[in-house]
Design a protein around this motif. Structure first.
Motif, PDB file in Angstrom:
ATOM      1  N   MET A   1       0.876  -1.115   0.017  1.00  0.00           N
ATOM      2  CA  MET A   1      -0.040  -0.140   0.120  1.00  0.00           C
ATOM      3  C   MET A   1       0.746   1.232   0.047  1.00  0.00           C
ATOM      4  SD  MET A   1      -2.981  -1.069   2.806  1.00  0.00           S
ATOM      5  CE  MET A   1      -3.856   0.112   2.790  1.00  0.00           C
ATOM      6  N   ASP A   2       0.332   2.306  -0.364  1.00  0.00           N
ATOM      7  CA  ASP A   2       0.998   3.300  -0.490  1.00  0.00           C
ATOM      8  C   ASP A   2       0.740   4.447   0.713  1.00  0.00           C
ATOM      9  OD1 ASP A   2       2.185   6.033  -1.206  1.00  0.00           O
ATOM     10  OD2 ASP A   2       0.498   6.529  -2.244  1.00  0.00           O
ATOM     11  N   VAL A   3       1.679   4.524   1.545  1.00  0.00           N
ATOM     12  CA  VAL A   3       1.390   5.106   3.010  1.00  0.00           C
ATOM     13  C   VAL A   3       2.074   6.242   3.339  1.00  0.00           C
ATOM     14  CG1 VAL A   3       1.390   4.121   5.473  1.00  0.00           C
ATOM     15  CG2 VAL A   3       1.215   2.561   3.711  1.00  0.00           C
ATOM     16  N   GLY A   4       1.733   7.091   4.188  1.00  0.00           N
ATOM     17  CA  GLY A   4       2.344   8.318   4.598  1.00  0.00           C
ATOM     18  C   GLY A   4       2.225   8.116   6.300  1.00  0.00           C
ATOM     19  N   PHE A   5       3.578   8.412   6.731  1.00  0.00           N
ATOM     20  CA  PHE A   5       3.934   8.242   8.045  1.00  0.00           C
ATOM     21  C   PHE A   5       4.211   9.524   8.886  1.00  0.00           C
ATOM     22  CE2 PHE A   5       5.045   6.494  12.112  1.00  0.00           C
ATOM     23  CZ  PHE A   5       4.374   5.107  12.154  1.00  0.00           C
ATOM     24  N   ILE A   6       3.690   9.892   9.715  1.00  0.00           N
ATOM     25  CA  ILE A   6       3.787  11.331  10.341  1.00  0.00           C
ATOM     26  C   ILE A   6       4.023  10.919  11.797  1.00  0.00           C
ATOM     27  CG2 ILE A   6       2.810  13.534  11.177  1.00  0.00           C
ATOM     28  CD1 ILE A   6       1.028  13.303   8.584  1.00  0.00           C
ATOM     29  N   GLY A   7       5.266  11.591  12.179  1.00  0.00           N
ATOM     30  CA  GLY A   7       5.791  11.416  13.638  1.00  0.00           C
ATOM     31  C   GLY A   7       7.001  10.142  13.649  1.00  0.00           C
ATOM     32  N   LEU A   8       8.146  10.695  13.771  1.00  0.00           N
ATOM     33  CA  LEU A   8       9.156   9.398  13.799  1.00  0.00           C
ATOM     34  C   LEU A   8       9.901   9.318  15.035  1.00  0.00           C
ATOM     35  CD1 LEU A   8       9.974  10.328   9.994  1.00  0.00           C
ATOM     36  CD2 LEU A   8       8.843   8.350  10.888  1.00  0.00           C
ATOM     37  N   GLY A   9       9.111   9.365  16.283  1.00  0.00           N
ATOM     38  CA  GLY A   9       9.998   9.278  17.547  1.00  0.00           C
ATOM     39  C   GLY A   9      10.648   7.955  17.514  1.00  0.00           C
ATOM     40  N   ARG A  10      11.029   7.386  18.653  1.00  0.00           N
ATOM     41  CA  ARG A  10      11.545   5.985  18.752  1.00  0.00           C
ATOM     42  C   ARG A  10      10.348   4.878  18.194  1.00  0.00           C
ATOM     43  NH1 ARG A  10      14.051   4.341  24.266  1.00  0.00           N
ATOM     44  NH2 ARG A  10      12.569   5.553  25.054  1.00  0.00           N
ATOM     45  N   MET A  11       9.162   5.051  18.637  1.00  0.00           N
ATOM     46  CA  MET A  11       8.115   4.100  18.154  1.00  0.00           C
ATOM     47  C   MET A  11       7.777   4.345  16.677  1.00  0.00           C
ATOM     48  SD  MET A  11       7.174   2.556  20.804  1.00  0.00           S
ATOM     49  CE  MET A  11       5.567   1.660  20.270  1.00  0.00           C
ATOM     50  N   GLY A  12       7.573   5.471  16.102  1.00  0.00           N
ATOM     51  CA  GLY A  12       7.325   5.776  14.882  1.00  0.00           C
ATOM     52  C   GLY A  12       8.217   5.297  13.789  1.00  0.00           C
ATOM     53  N   ARG A  13       9.682   5.547  14.184  1.00  0.00           N
ATOM     54  CA  ARG A  13      10.715   4.984  13.347  1.00  0.00           C
ATOM     55  C   ARG A  13      10.612   3.534  13.059  1.00  0.00           C
ATOM     56  NH1 ARG A  13      15.920   7.635  16.022  1.00  0.00           N
ATOM     57  NH2 ARG A  13      14.211   8.513  17.301  1.00  0.00           N
ATOM     58  N   ALA A  14      10.293   2.955  14.305  1.00  0.00           N
ATOM     59  CA  ALA A  14      10.322   1.374  14.502  1.00  0.00           C
ATOM     60  C   ALA A  14       9.103   0.709  13.510  1.00  0.00           C
ATOM     61  CB  ALA A  14      10.441   0.909  15.635  1.00  0.00           C
ATOM     62  N   MET A  15       8.108   1.621  13.555  1.00  0.00           N
ATOM     63  CA  MET A  15       6.881   1.009  13.062  1.00  0.00           C
ATOM     64  C   MET A  15       7.187   1.315  11.596  1.00  0.00           C
ATOM     65  SD  MET A  15       4.430   2.649  15.884  1.00  0.00           S
ATOM     66  CE  MET A  15       2.717   2.540  15.352  1.00  0.00           C
ATOM     67  N   ALA A  16       7.571   2.547  11.053  1.00  0.00           N
ATOM     68  CA  ALA A  16       7.701   2.711   9.759  1.00  0.00           C
ATOM     69  C   ALA A  16       8.691   1.676   9.214  1.00  0.00           C
ATOM     70  CB  ALA A  16       8.103   4.160   9.321  1.00  0.00           C
ATOM     71  N   ALA A  17       9.688   1.370   9.688  1.00  0.00           N
ATOM     72  CA  ALA A  17      10.505   0.205   9.148  1.00  0.00           C
ATOM     73  C   ALA A  17       9.749  -0.909   8.973  1.00  0.00           C
ATOM     74  CB  ALA A  17      11.842   0.241  10.122  1.00  0.00           C
ATOM     75  N   LYS A  18       8.989  -1.312   9.788  1.00  0.00           N
ATOM     76  CA  LYS A  18       8.424  -2.558   9.724  1.00  0.00           C
ATOM     77  C   LYS A  18       7.284  -2.472   8.402  1.00  0.00           C
ATOM     78  CE  LYS A  18       8.806  -5.855  11.887  1.00  0.00           C
ATOM     79  NZ  LYS A  18       9.784  -6.919  11.636  1.00  0.00           N
ATOM     80  N   LEU A  19       6.770  -1.330   8.148  1.00  0.00           N
ATOM     81  CA  LEU A  19       6.021  -1.250   7.004  1.00  0.00           C
ATOM     82  C   LEU A  19       6.919  -1.491   5.703  1.00  0.00           C
ATOM     83  CD1 LEU A  19       3.914   1.801   8.217  1.00  0.00           C
ATOM     84  CD2 LEU A  19       3.065  -0.573   8.110  1.00  0.00           C
ATOM     85  N   ILE A  20       7.883  -0.990   5.789  1.00  0.00           N
ATOM     86  CA  ILE A  20       8.561  -0.722   4.556  1.00  0.00           C
ATOM     87  C   ILE A  20       9.172  -2.379   4.419  1.00  0.00           C
ATOM     88  CG2 ILE A  20      11.228  -0.212   3.589  1.00  0.00           C
ATOM     89  CD1 ILE A  20      10.661   2.289   5.530  1.00  0.00           C
ATOM     90  N   GLU A  21       9.639  -2.982   5.340  1.00  0.00           N
ATOM     91  CA  GLU A  21      10.132  -4.442   5.494  1.00  0.00           C
ATOM     92  C   GLU A  21       8.734  -5.348   4.700  1.00  0.00           C
ATOM     93  OE1 GLU A  21      11.781  -5.647   9.239  1.00  0.00           O
ATOM     94  OE2 GLU A  21      11.102  -7.588   8.959  1.00  0.00           O
ATOM     95  N   ALA A  22       7.672  -4.802   5.060  1.00  0.00           N
ATOM     96  CA  ALA A  22       6.517  -5.846   4.615  1.00  0.00           C
ATOM     97  C   ALA A  22       6.264  -5.398   3.007  1.00  0.00           C
ATOM     98  CB  ALA A  22       5.376  -5.327   5.468  1.00  0.00           C
ATOM     99  N   GLY A  23       7.095  -4.291   2.460  1.00  0.00           N
ATOM    100  CA  GLY A  23       6.704  -4.160   1.096  1.00  0.00           C
ATOM    101  C   GLY A  23       6.022  -3.005   0.905  1.00  0.00           C
TER     102      GLY A  23
END
Lengths: 288, 288, 288, 288
Positions: A1-23
């Motif tokens: 999916m095409d996702v926008g992620f807003i908020g890259l604190g310690r939690m947000g960064r890790a969550m965004a990385a998992k999304l990327i990892e999932a394609g």
């Protein structure tokens, strides 16, 4: 999916990385600059509006003020390229969640409340527990994203703020567990039993759960730095609990005690330590 | 070993049976007659004094008054055939434990505090957690008995009352957990989230421990009868916590809240229900 | 003096009348129309801006939202005919008082915090106790107005919000007194002593003060309607106390209890009764 | 009347002197020797039994243990020259009062509960407020004695323990007033308002009663020594309140807070100071 992620604190960064990892394709934006560039595989964008677009936009900001500032005051809901749905994952007040649900409804954007349980290490492992509430079809559409970030998504009704109520209830129980351990430890020490002996036994038997084991170990070792979950943040959450409880006419005497003891801890300089430092209040009050 | 067992309630009966199963010789006595005859393989005796003899005597009575009545007022410590050691397993006050330790010392009988965590089904399975304190050699001698009754014996210092302090600390944490779930459940219900949904999630994740799972299930199902651990008994234990805390100068605000809410429950007719019924107080106070 | 008076509730009306009686020229304005016409000797004006002018403008509005709406959102501080000083007499939050002080300073208008103690009958008799804080010269200038409305003006420092802190502290003590009487009455009734007998004695001796006598009589007679000081209003004030306490890092366990019990009262339908109805919570919880 | 007076502490001495002054014949006895000789006009006797005789015997002892030791364990009720009535004026538990009433009934001695409000200076002036309960005829007979010692005797029912419940309810309200002032003072100080300024205003207006004025002055001046009413004694009384409340199923959350804060004060070395030192707990917890 095409996702926008807003908020890259310690939690947000890790969550965004998992999304990327999932394609997924992930555009990222953060209030403080520089962070967005660090996330491998993501596309940094220059404005929140560019992130608030695509199949879904995810917000993971620190508090009510941050979310309100970016979304409402930033005018994102009036923008052109609005997202298919907004997955609101920050720990915010029930009142703001209700307000945002109404605003999104007027703007015709699906709004899903989806705060999480888990620390940054759980986020990095994609092992969060996500509590979701809102329109069932919207939650369904967000499924691939939720699955990438969490172990399990727990569903809680059709009003997005219900997920926030659940998140706050969980944090209330967490802080209550720390207070109970703190009082029990001071009680034991008052009778010559080391806190560590008491807590090792109890968190290895009747209370053998992640919360008790984790915070119990910190209290046993009097290890309050660096903070995992900061005490001042915990105090903020208990404030949100109290306000939401008032709105629903629910007396919560434990929450009142937590409020006072968190203030006591902050007044004694422990606001920036880990929430486990709440346990020191009972000991200090007993004159030790 | 040659053991006398005094106090054949639901717990005592199951514990005595495990001793017999492990090959010990067990004389049994109970205040209300008739019960002693039911324990297969035990030797019922007609007086407490006959049971208070042999290699070790074990007491498992309901409260301070019962233990004091049988042991102190019954004059057992002045008797002829006194036991090699007294394993005191009842949940009693710290103050009585201190008094008994002193009396036994004068009488020249080893006194070990060894209360247990676990319900009758755990006792029947020999799966209790036993917390022991007192003279190390005496605890050592009691080893075969403790091993027959419990999964593990946790050691807590050389003063017998320290084991009772640990037991009370554990029960305080247990009642605190129920109160926290009760407030959280009322809070969730106030926002339209069923208590069962909230507690299933939390006791399946962050709070996945025996105490939370067990009491959480009762609260979720509003199932408070028959009582496993009676509410009035829990109120008594919190009273013991408060008195022992006062003696050690430890403020315990959570315990104060528990006291009030347990009284509230009793005043509304729930004294004979399961301790989990404490959770109904928060709901009632919220007007539901 | 030439005075504008904004906010003509039961308190405001009586205070404006005293100003007229003392010979001041008083323009009056109220959010709900019609009321202004009823005040004999006053000049009704059509907009808040017309009232916010002259030697002094006085505001006596119901809460933060009302004051903020009229003064800040209404843009009064940017207007042309601005007053020589603003006497802010509403019971508002410490935070809003601080914010208003800053805004007025930027606008070059003297801002004095001057909330009052006393009910409408005291206002009608010019017998209020006024607590004032702010610039000393401004308070001096307001002297003739303060003297017309109150028995005495008590001075509390140079920051306007300090007067609001004092007002909230007083209301906290007032609600605490009611709670203490309520618990004491439930305790006495639990031992067969009528609440009226207990309170008549105590409020006639050790506690012979206006607050105890007045609320004690209401509790003794179980007379909670019509409301003098409404319970929901009291709950709002305790909310302001808790927030201001948090800002200053002051644990206030009594305030926490008050909060829960006021919520309990509201949840049981007593929000529109007199604050004295708080006393019924202790009785209800005792099962009577 | 021919009176025996047992218990010559600061209160008892002053009360006995007032009886003598009123023309009664007074035999006096005290547990610690020497004191009896100091009371001009009284007849010191060598045993409690000699004092427990005549038209009436009055006991004014420090606590449950002292009264139980002298009256019950001392076997006074089985003696020969027993008094026409026993005026029990000590501050004791409701439970002991009930027990004593039953014992006296069996022994055929009229037992009147008659604790007092007032400090030693009020006792010396015959200005106590006496709260009496028990058999109406017995209270009638004691009239000349009560009139000599107090300004007024307030009657509270036919069960002697009801007077003790009233006394404890009054002391609970007194300690609550101190706590409320302590929290309010810490709140005010947190906003830069000196405690003395706040309390002077409030105890001169809404709270202008003996309790608030007296303790308010101590708190304002941070003057906690020498003790008038000792803090540890106050803690003992709150303990009696809590136990009597439990017996009557009355939740008392304010009493729970008082308990914790009195323990906090004792743990910090203030047990021997005046009860007003309770007010320092709120300040200390706020980090000042």
């Amino acid at each position: 999916m095409d996702v926008g992620f807003i908020g890259l604190g310690r939690m947000g960064r890790a969550m965004a990385a998992k999304l990327i990892e999932a394609g997924h394709t992930v555009r990222v934006w953060n209030r403080s600059p520089g962070v967005a560039q660090e996330i491998v595989g993501a596309t940094p964008v220059g404005t929140a509006a560019e992130a608030f677009a695509g199949d879904a936009a995810i917000t993971m900001l620190s508090d009510d003020a941050a979310l309100r500032s970016v979304i409402v005051e930033g005018g994102l809901l009036d923008g052109a390229g609005r997202p298919g749905l907004h997955l609101s994952m920050s720990t915010i007040s029930v009142a703001l969640a209700q307000e945002l649900a109404a605003i999104h409804a007027r703007a015709g954007i699906a709004y899903v409340g989806a705060p999480v349980f888990g620390r940054p290490d759980a986020a990095a492992a994609g092992a969060l527990n996500i509590v979701a509430a809102g329109d069932a079809a919207a939650i369904e559409r967000a499924g691939p994203l939720l699955d990438a970030m969490g172990t399990k998504t727990w569903r809680f009704g059709t009003e997005p703020h219900q997920a926030n109520a659940v998140k706050l209830a969980g944090n209330f129980m967490l802080v209550s567990a720390i207070e109970a351990m703190g009082e029990a430890a001071a009680f034991a020490e008052g009778h010559g039993v080391p806190a560590a002996d008491l807590l090792t036994m109890l968190t290895g038997t009747l209370f053998a759960s992640p919360v008790y084991k984790g915070y119990g170990a910190s209290i046993s070792a009097s290890r309050y730095e660096p903070p995992g979950f900061g005490l001042r943040l915990g105090a903020k959450d208990i404030g949100l609990v109290l306000r939401a409880a008032e709105a629903a006419n629910v007396p919560m005497p434990f929450a009142g005690v937590l409020r006072d003891n968190l203030i006591d801890a902050i007044a004694h300089g422990d606001g920036d330590k880990d929430l486990a430092a709440l346990a020191t209040v009972a000991t200090r009050r007993s004159g030790r």
